[in-house]
Every structure is written in C-alpha cells, then in structure tokens.
Design an enzyme around this catalytic site. Structure first.
Site, mmCIF file in Angstrom:
data_model
loop_
_atom_site.group_PDB
_atom_site.id
_atom_site.type_symbol
_atom_site.label_atom_id
_atom_site.label_comp_id
_atom_site.label_asym_id
_atom_site.label_seq_id
_atom_site.Cartn_x
_atom_site.Cartn_y
_atom_site.Cartn_z
ATOM 1 N N CYS A 185 -48.819 -12.584 -49.410
ATOM 2 C CA CYS A 185 -47.801 -12.382 -50.534
ATOM 3 C C CYS A 185 -46.808 -11.152 -50.518
ATOM 4 C CB CYS A 185 -48.747 -12.535 -51.920
ATOM 5 S SG CYS A 185 -50.006 -11.579 -52.054
ATOM 6 N N HIS B 206 -51.503 -8.263 -57.474
ATOM 7 C CA HIS B 206 -50.977 -9.443 -57.158
ATOM 8 C C HIS B 206 -49.568 -9.436 -57.083
ATOM 9 C CE1 HIS B 206 -54.414 -12.005 -58.092
ATOM 10 N NE2 HIS B 206 -54.523 -11.220 -59.149
ATOM 11 N N ASP C 179 0.865 -1.262 -0.153
ATOM 12 C CA ASP C 179 0.060 0.074 -0.005
ATOM 13 C C ASP C 179 0.825 1.284 -0.187
ATOM 14 O OD1 ASP C 179 -2.385 0.872 -0.211
ATOM 15 O OD2 ASP C 179 -2.744 1.235 2.198
#
EC number: 3.4.21.-
Length: 1052
Positions: free
Chosen positions: A706, A779, A279
């Site tokens: 789709c 479509h 330390d």
C-alpha cells in the site's frame, strides 16, 4: 576608301537620258545590281574630271567623280569599266560627304535589312524536331544527351543580352569618315564636329588650364608573364617553398620528394578531408599555370605502374611520363587524384558521385597523422623538466603502447570515424561503461605483461579505471548517514547531510559540487575540534499539535500548462510510465464479482475495513445517512508513542494530530471514489484522476504494497522527461529493498533517496495516513477510503516532512511502525525475537518437530543459526534428521538458505569428531566467517528477526576474538564452567523432547497389541489370545524398525 567597280554608259556630250546601269562592287563585297537611274553627262575637256550621279536602291543619289579624257575614251571603248579610288589606280572616285540626315536613313535601312536577315535566319534554323528557345541540351553522367528546360534566371539573362545587342548601333565599313586635315591652318572637320557636340558644363565655372600628368601604364605581354612564372617556380622549387596562385580559383602548391625526385604537389580537396566529384576546380588560366608547373615537377623520367601509391595525391606530372592506364586530362599536365579499377584519375575531371565514394585516394594519411602529432606534441609539451631528455625506449614499443592507450581512452574502430565519436559522446555501444571497464582491464594486463618498462602507462590506466568505477551503490550507509544528520540544524550536521547528498551522486557530481563538499568537510572538522552538546527537554503534558485547516498549495496542480480545459491534471508521459506501478503492485477489481472480497484489508496482526462497498449508493436518504456511519475501533490516548522528539523538542510534522485540549484527533469515515488518487492530509483532500492505463479498470494495491501510493503521489511532481527513470528506480531499486510491509523509517529513507535525484518531489503531497497504535501499523489510505474509524491521524503532509523520520536523533516510536507488519514479529513480539535464549529454545522445540521448525523458518530463515550457542543442539539438530529434511525442502525453495544449511551440516560433522565441549566451541568459532558470508547472501526484508540475527552473529564474532586470546593464555576454567552449565540446561530440554518421543513410541508399542488382541478375541477362541499378542508385538517391533530405517534412507 573602298574600291568601287561599276559599269555604265558614259558619253562625252551634254545629255540627259535614262540608261540602264550594270553591277557595282564596293571593296571586297559582292557586286550589287543598280536600278535604272538618270545619268547626267557633261562634255568636258579631256583633262577635266567628269561627275556621275549614282543611286543605290531607295538611298539618296551619290555624285561620283570620274577620271580625265583618256579614261573617258577608254570607257567609251569598253562596255564595262572598273574604277579604283586608291591612289595607285589611274582614276579615283571620291564619294562626297552626304548630309547627316542621309547617314541616319542609311542606319535605319541597314537595321531594317539586318532585322529581316535575322528573321530569315531564325526561320531557316527552326526545325519542328529541334529544341525550343527556353530549352537546352545537357550531358548526363553516363554520357547521354538530354533536353532540359532553362531556368527562369537563365532566360532572364538571355533576354537582357539580346536587348543590349539590339540597342548597339551598326557601323558599316562604308560609312564616311571625317577628314583630319585642316584647311588654311584652321580646325579639322572632326574637331569642329566634336566641339559642336560637346557641352560646356557647368557654365559658371572656369575650366582649369593645368595639364594633368598621366603616367604610362607598365604592361607585360603573355609571353613575359609566362617567363616570370617559370622563373618564380624555378626559385621556389630550389627553396622548397610554397606557392599560391591567385586567379579565379586559388591553387596552393608545395614541393615534396618522391623516388629521390622533387615533385610539385597541389592541395586537392580530399587532402582536406572532403570527398567531391571534382577534386580540383581549375579554369583555363589555372590549367595553363599547371602546365608550366608540370615542366618543373619531376625530372621527366617515365613513371611505371605501381610507383604511384599512397602519398602521391595532388602531385603534378606530365602526361607522357605516366605509362599506367589513366583518365583524360584537361591539359598537358596530369594532377594525380587516386585509383579506381587500376586506372589513375586526374583531380580536375568530374567523376560520378558513386565513384567518388569508391575511388582510392593516394593521400598519405599516416604522414598527416604524424605531422599533426609532432606539431601538437612539440607545441604543448611541458618545459619545466629538471633533466635532459634522451631516447632510451624502443620507438616501436612506444608506438604500440600509444595505440593501446588510445584504445583505452577512446574505444573506436578508426580514429577518423565520426560514428565512434558519437558513441563516446553518448556513452553507448563500445563506449558504454561496462564495455570500457572490461576493455580497460584487458589492455592494462597486456601492457603489464608485454611492456614492463611502461609502468607509468599502467598507473594512468589504473587512475582512469578508478574514475570509471564511480557509481556509489552504498545505499545502507547513505541511509544511515541521512538518518543521523538530517534535521539537526546545529553544529556540523547540516554539512554532513549535504556532503552525503553529494557523495551519493558519484561521477554525476560536478566539480563545483566537489568543491562545496570540501567546504562542508572543513566545517565538520571545525565542529569536531570544538564539539558541544545541548540537551533540551519537552513535556508531553504541554503537547499540542493542531492540524492546519488551510489546504497545502501544490504548484504542480496549479500550473495551467499541466491542466486540461476542465482543470484536471494531465499525466502525459507520466501516465504511460505509471504502468510499471499498476502492473506489478496493483490488482484489478472486477465489479461483476462484487466489492465484498475487498472490504477487509488484512494485515498480519489485524485488519481494517475499506469503504469500497459504499460505492453502491442508495437513493433512499435515510439508508444513505445510515451508510455514512463508520465502524470505530478501540480508542487510544496520547502517549509517548504519538510524538517524535529531536533534542528534547517536539517535531510536530512527525507526530499525531491533537485537538486544542491535547486529546488525539480520531479519524472519521473516508468515503470512496473510483479512478482517483487522493492526496492531502491537511484541509480538504485533493482528487486527481488516475492515468488511463485501461479504460474503466479499478486498481487496488496488493497486500503489503500500500506504500506504493506514496510513490504514485510523488510521480505527480516529477518532470515528464524524468518519469521513465523515476519509475524504473522505484521498481528495480527501492521496492526490492523495501519488500512487503516495510517500516516507516525505510519508506522515508527511500523518499529521501528519490529527492536527491529528483528535487521536485520534495513538496509532493502524500496520501492520507492513519496510525493504529494497537497493532503498530500505519495505514496508507487510498481512494477507497476507510470504513474503520478511531485511528490517530499522522500530521505528515509532504515528502519533505516524511523525510524527517530518517533523522538519527529523532526519538520516535512511529518511525519503527510498519506500513503493514510481519507475522513473525507480531505473533511472538519484538522482545522475544531479539533474545537469543528464546530463539534457541524455539529451535530446540523444533528439533524433533520438523513441521513446526519448517513453519518457523518460513518467517525467520535465520533460526538455525542460534544452534551455534550449543554444540549439543547442533548435534541433535543433525542426528534427528531435521537438518536433512530442511535441506531437501530449501534446495528447490531458496538456494541461499540451502547453502546456509549445508554449511551448518558440515559444521555438525566437524563438531561430532571432537569429544571436548571446549574443542567443539573452538570449531564453531573458527567457522563463524563462513556462516556470516552464507547469511549475507540471503535476501529478506529488514525486519526485527533480521536485525536480531545480525546482532547475535556480531556478538559471537566479537566474543570469539578475546576467547581465542584467553585460550592461548591458558585462562579457560571460567569459560569451561559457564559452558557446562549452559550445556546441561539445553541437554535437559533436548532430553525432555526425546522422552516425549519415546513415550509416544512406547504407547504405540503397548496399545497396538492390546487393541489387536481384543479385536481377535471377539472373533476367535480365547486360547489363542496370548500367542496372537506375542506375534502382534513382534510384527509391530519389526514394522517400527523398518519405518525408522526407511525414513532415514529417504532423508539421506
């Protein structure tokens, strides 16, 4: 001069003979034996000195002077004589100065002898069980000795030291010294030799005769330095000032008060937040300074166990003042570090790494916290206060509220925990959004209830909670604003569009974006102030919309980093996350079962044939050419339904493609491919390999989904790092909103939603889209192509062009077309669905036909709400048992619809208690909010039936408010008259339905006995026919009553 002691045979006559010498001793050195030498003896008078020639080993002979006659006489009488050359002795031996070559040879001999002795010493010290030269002994942390090899750097330094030591000359103590006396006033011998050795350089310069002033260096002894340090420590302790000792290791010292005594404290490592094995680094000088410091630290009073606690870290005390069990100390002082297993440890000693993690440091963390708090609070508090501050709140309560505020802003277990900081940075764990909101609500309630004086803290938490609740989930309004503002380039509509895009981001928007939002709002305010309207017109006769023959350039498909060596697109992580699409909205095609079952793509009000069967290619060219023919559908001309207008001008990207003459371009056969994604609506299509989800698997979109191919095409332009989030948003947020068969407007809105968060998808190419005006369906063609031909072709090629359908001012029928369709709308028509009178007639027909009503509710779950137009229909719906029958079905099928039917049932019970039609209508109007709330919980697609029901409920709600005001004012005559007319009409319809039921019952009641009696008379006598008929009628009557009772009980 060294004292020389020797023994020899000395005579007083002039003789030359070989004699054996004895031992010779130089000073304090051990005696040395002399070899046989030739001694020359000269007869001299007693007062004259005698000369001797002495030879040591292989050295040159040395001439030695002897004493006077009395000494010679003494030597003749003694076999051994000791002669000392010092002046105190009776005789002196003076060794004449040898030549310089002799000195060099003496050095060489001495070096040889020294090398020999060193070799002997090394050989004697060497042990077979010892350590090698390149090894060393170290002490482990457990106190065990261990032999480890030296590093190459250490060996290099060791060899360098040995070389330097060997190069240093050996100076013997008996080496002759030059005399410093001058002869006849001249230079001394040492000065003459030094002058001969010195080289005058440079030769061309005259040396300066100026004498240099050399100041005397001020030196202080070690004792004086210690006195200085003690004086300074005493002064600094009195003033409580800081000391910094600068040595090899700097040491910082301050003074603090503990136990009413002032102690010196050293700044150790753990006070700076570091955990080290040692330390405090200190050498000998530092330890000496610490020892001096310990004399002035404390007052010498004994420190009992338990006194040293938190806050004593780094304090210096004397060893003898501590009575608690402690570790060793490198000096007289003890620097307190911490405690482990009831034992104090000095900060200067080295401990194990494990112990460094377990030791309890005596640092005062709380004091450090408040020290930093006070320093920053005083430094950064505002100075523009208009009052004088005073302490009016309880300090303890202030600390508690401050702790609650800290936990609300920074949720943690310890304010010093780095992991809690990481959680806050990443907004995860205890710092996640839902957790913080929940915790914030709890802490705010605690402050409200327990600390009522801290209202300002509650206000701060309220603002903080509002900032956390910043997710903008209003998707419907976002979509509507987008449809209104997008594409309008005039006035303030572009600013509305940009402002909408910033607001949907919520908290993810930056401060700069909010600043831009304010500027856009300013432009909108200016537009509202100076509003103008422009009307532009377009003519269908002049409409031309030719498709470009050049292929659209997609930079993503041209980047070399995203293509393999064959030029194919690399999905990377996008392919892995595309599983969320394929696993939920695609089904796997089994080629072993053939492609026939997939050739017809069924839509609710029609069908389209795929070209998937053409994947089997014949080798006969004639058959192959025959296979390339499509199946045309009924042609459709260019009408208003084919175009889209904005402010009177055509939006060509949102229209059908035409030829140069203005005729529609009809689709041709689209040949199929396997394992590809086909994109591009202009020019030649582009084929992209599908991600390798499963090897050799073919996928086809499920019915009604789709449009997922559009999102799959957008995924090509999404960054790999954003692919996971993109697919999750599509699956969890958008597809749940779109459902099956959404309108093109909803699909375009979903694309804009994705564009806000993923701008790279704006230029993504779309799959081919064909328009069927007859069935009002668009479509989306996948890789299996289309065998049906003759459809119109939609020109929209990119996501940015598709988003144009969301514009509110876009006059287009195409945006209401379905990407598919719904059975209810296609079977009955949008006009009938939007008419409440038609819907209530449909409901009246189903009151006594539960099966038909159940089928209608599967397509339109809001049909029972149209009974609110007539109290009689509600009562008939309730009394017939149809309402109970539907409730039993929807309790297990759809709980939200069941809740709506329960509300209707309770409403019917309330209506049955009132006799007046007007009072019954008032009961219905008061129940409208409950019905609207129950309807809002029903999840369904945004189709025509849903929109029609929304308009119907809104109409009833807006009619109820003025009717309530009219009823309070007494104006009820006109309303009573109109209600009575409507009730008569609906009662007639219900009566006709009841008559049908009664007629069927009567027929059954009459026909059954007749048929039974006929069968009976064929086998039995005629006399019993009338009696049997009466019995059969009675039995039939009983059975019918029993069936009716049983059915009512089962419905209940």
């Amino acid at each position: 001069m060294a004292a020389v002691t020797f023994a020899s045979a000395i005579t007083n006559a002039i003789t030359n003979k070989t004699t054996s010498t004895g031992m010779v001793q130089f000073g304090s050195f051990p005696p040395m034996p002399l070899r046989s030498t030739t001694v020359t003896t000269v007869a001299t008078p007693v007062g004259q000195p005698k000369l001797y020639t002495v030879r040591f080993g292989s050295l040159d002979p040395v001439i030695v002077k002897g004493g006077a006659g009395s000494l010679a006489k003494a030597t003749r009488q003694q076999p051994s004589v000791e002669i000392d050359v010092s002046l105190s002795e009776a005789a002196a031996l003076e060794v004449a100065k040898p030549k310089s070559s002799a000195v060099l040879r003496m050095h060489e001999e001495a070096n040889k002898e020294r090398a020999l002795f060193l070799d002997w010493e090394a050989s004697l010290k060497r042990r077979s069980y010892g350590i090698a030269e390149n090894e060393k002994v170290v002490m482990t942390t457990r106190g065990v000795s261990k032999i480890v090899p030296r590093s190459s750097r250490a060996m290099k330094q060791k060899r360098a030291r040995e070389r330097r030591r060997a190069q240093q000359p050996i100076i013997l103590k008996w080496e002759p010294k030059l005399s410093g006396f001058s002869i006849g006033g001249g230079f001394s011998a040492s000065a003459i030799e030094a002058e001969e050795v010195r080289t005058k350089w440079p030769l061309h310069k005259t040396p300066s005769m100026k004498k240099r002033m050399v100041h005397k260096t001020c030196k202080m002894s070690d004792q004086g330095v210690d006195m200085l340090i003690r004086s300074l420590v005493k002064i600094f302790k009195a003033k409580s000032a800081n000391i910094e000792y600068i040595g090899k290791k700097p040491i910082k010292v301050d003074f603090i008060r503990k136990e009413r005594t002032k102690f010196a404290r050293i700044q150790v490592a753990h006070l700076l937040g570091k955990r080290a094995q040692r330390d405090l680094l200190a050498g000998m000088e530092e330890n000496h300074f610490i020892d001096i410091l310990s004399e002035y630290s404390g007052n010498g009073t004994t420190i009992n166990p338990g006194v040293v606690c938190a806050g004593w870290s780094g304090i210096v005390v004397r060893n003898e003042t501590l009575t608690q069990k402690r570790s060793r100390s490198p000096s007289k002082a003890f620097v307190i570090r911490g405690e482990h297993e009831d034992k104090l440890y000095d900060a200067r000693i080295k401990i194990t790494k494990t112990m460094s993690l377990k030791i309890v440091h005596f640092s005062a963390r709380g004091a450090n916290f408040w020290k930093g708090f006070d320093r920053c609070f005083l430094a950064y508090r505002s100075d523009n206060r208009e009052h004088t501050c005073y302490s009016g709140l309880d300090v303890t309560e202030c600390g508690e509220v401050a702790a609650l505020m800290c936990l609300a802003m920074f949720p943690c277990g310890k304010i010093t925990c780095p992991d809690c900081v990481i959680d806050s940075e990443l907004s995860q764990g205890q710092a996640s959004g839902p957790s913080m909101k929940h915790r914030l609500t709890q802490l705010r309630d605690v402050i409200k209830s327990s600390y009522p004086r801290f209202k300002h803290a509650v206000q701060i938490l309220d603002r903080y909670e509002q900032s956390l609740s910043s997710a903008n989930e209003n998707y419907q309004d976002f979509a509507e604003i987008q449809s209104i503002s997008d594409g309008v380039e005039k006035a303030a509509f572009p600013h509305v569009n940009k402002l909408n895009a910033i607001l949907i981001k919520g908290a993810t928007a930056t401060g700069e974006e909010f600043s831009q939002a304010t500027k856009h709002l300013l432009e909108i305010a200016r537009y509202l102030k100076n509003r103008t309207e422009n009307i532009e017109k377009g003519s269908l006769k002049s409409f031309r919309n030719k498709v470009s023959q050049k292929a659209h350039i997609n930079p993503t498909l041209m980047c070399d980093n995203q293509l393999d060596k064959n030029g194919n697109f690399i999905w990377g992580e996008r392919g892995y996350h595309a599983k969320r699409f394929f696993s939920n909205y695609f089904e796997i095609i089994d080629p072993k079962k053939g492609y026939t079952q997939y050739e017809t793509r069924v839509v609710p009000n029609g069908s389209r044939k795929l070209a998937i069967g053409k994947l089997i290619v014949p080798t006969n060219f004639e058959v192959l050419r025959e296979q390339m023919r499509g199946e045309p559908v009924e042609p459709y001309p260019v009408t208003v339904e084919c175009v889209s207008k904005s402010q009177g001008d055509f939006v060509h990207a949102c229209c059908c493609v035409t030829t140069e003459s203005g005729d529609p371009v009809l689709s041709e056969i689209k040949m199929p491919t396997k394992h590809h994604l086909v994109i591009g609506n202009s020019g030649d299509p582009k084929y992209i390999d599908l991600p390798e989800i499963e090897e050799n698997k073919m996928y086809i979109a499920k019915e009604g989904y789709c449009y997922i191919n559009i999102f799959l095409a957008m995924l090509v332009n999404v960054k790999e790092s954003q692919a996971k989030e993109f697919t999750k948003v599509v699956r969890d947020k958008l597809v749940s909103e779109l459902g099956k068969w959404p309108t093109l407007l909803d699909v375009a809105t979903a694309c804009y939603f994705l564009k806000v968060f993923y701008p790279d998808v704006a230029n993504a190419e779309l799959p081919r889209m064909l328009v069927d005006h007859k069935t009002k369906i668009i479509h989306v063609v996948d890789s299996y192509g289309s065998l049906s031909t003759g459809y119109h072709v939609l020109k929209t090629n990119t996501v940015e062009q598709l988003i144009k359908f969301t514009r509110c001012n876009l006059e287009s029928s195409l945006k209401h077309y379905r990407v598919g369709g719904t059975e209810w709308e296609n079977a009955h028509g949008a006009d009938n669905i939007d008419n409440p009178q038609w819907c209530i007639k449909r409901l009246v027909k189903g009151v006594y036909r539960p099966k038909q009503l159940k089928e209608d509710m599967l397509a339109n779950p809001f049909l029972p709400l149209y009974a609110l137009l007539s109290p009689g229909v509600i009562l008939a719906f309730y009394n017939s048992g149809s309402l109970e029958h539907l409730m039993n079905h929807y309790i297990s099928a759809d709980s939200n619809v069941a809740v709506l039917l329960v509300v209707l049932k309770s409403l019917a019970k309330k209506v049955s208690t009132s006799q007046s039609v007007l009072a019954q209508l008032q009961i219905i109007e008061r129940s409208l909010p409950e019905l609207i709330e129950a309807k809002a919980n029903i999840n369904g697609p945004d189709d025509a039936a849903t929109r029609a029901c929304n308009r119907f409920m809104g109409m009833l709600l807006h009619m109820a408010e003025p009717n309530y005001e009219l009823a309070n004012g007494g104006y009820t005559f006109l309303r009573d008259h109109s209600i009575s007319i409507l009730e008569k009409k609906l009662s007639a319809d219900l009566g006709r339905g009841m008559e049908r039921v009664k007629l069927v019952g009567a027929l059954c009641y009459k026909i059954l006995p007749v048929k039974a009696s006929n069968l009976y008379t064929e086998r039995f006598a005629n006399a019993k026919r009338s009696r049997f008929r009466r019995q059969i009628q009675r039995v039939g009557h009983i059975l019918l009553r029993v069936e009716q009772t049983a059915s009512k009980r089962s419905e209940r």
